[in-house]
Design an enzyme around this catalytic site. Structure first.
Site: not given
Length: 220
Positions: A77, A85, A127
């Site tokens: 990330r 999004e 992540r």
């Protein structure tokens, strides 16, 4: 008592990484003691400092404008930014989301990148959190913001590139690049929020009357 020679060596080891991008000179005084400086003096010799090797990883997949998968299975990330999004699962696409994803795919997919970490190495989804650089050492996090494909997302204590990111966003917004050309990303008064439009990433203006601290968040 701390050995002065060891103490001096320890100081040198701390300083050299900070001067890795600058020239460093060494000379020895009449007592045989070594000295170091970023200024060339009489009889000073320029030191050669090898930069640490950079590890590169293959990008296997681009999920969206701020998340990638490496060929070793690591999900990364991007730190300091937030891209709109894309559609998937229960999420609906936000304006500019697919554009950011397409740009990142074209820039990185099946290419090699290096990672630079900050204070926090992982998020709650396991992540890896990183600033991502291509083989030309270009900061991709910063490029996304420069092109108006992502906004700055500040999560202390991860603040390494904060000044550069904020300056890039200011320039992109002034030029109405990418998401800053869409009315959805314009700042709006909190009084315009209602049950139908309060969800998602938004920029809200208003007077702060109180601050409440919860276990994980602050509420204004």
């Amino acid at each position: 008592m701390v050995n002065k020679k060891l103490q001096r060596c320890g100081l040198i080891l701390l300083v050299l990484p900070l001067l890795a991008c600058a020239e460093v000179f060494q000379w020895t005084d009449q007592q045989g003691q070594p000295h170091y400086s970023d200024q060339a003096g009489n009889n000073a010799q320029k030191m050669v400092i090898d930069a640490p090797p950079i590890t590169y990883y293959q990008v296997e997949k681009v999920f969206d404008g701020d998340t990638i998968l490496l060929s070793n299975g690591t999900k990364v990330r991007f730190l300091g930014i937030n891209a709109p999004e894309v559609a998937g699962g229960r999420k609906t696409e936000e304006q500019g989301g697919q554009v950011a994803k397409n740009w990142l795919k074209q820039s990185l997919e099946h290419n090699k990148v290096s990672l630079q970490f900050d204070v926090e190495k992982q998020d709650k989804y396991q992540r890896s959190l990183a600033y991502v650089f291509d083989e030309q050492k270009c900061n991709i996090n910063l490029e996304l913001v420069k092109n108006g494909l992502a906004s700055v997302s500040i999560f202390p204590p991860n603040l390494t590139y904060l000044d550069q990111l904020l300056a890039a966003q200011q320039s992109a917004e002034a030029a109405k690049l990418g998401i800053w050309a869409y009315p959805q990303y314009a700042a709006k008064s909190f009084q315009s929020l209602n049950q139908d439009n309060y969800q998602g990433w938004q920029r809200i203006t208003g007077m702060i009357r109180a601050v409440k601290k919860a276990r994980k968040n602050y509420y204004l």
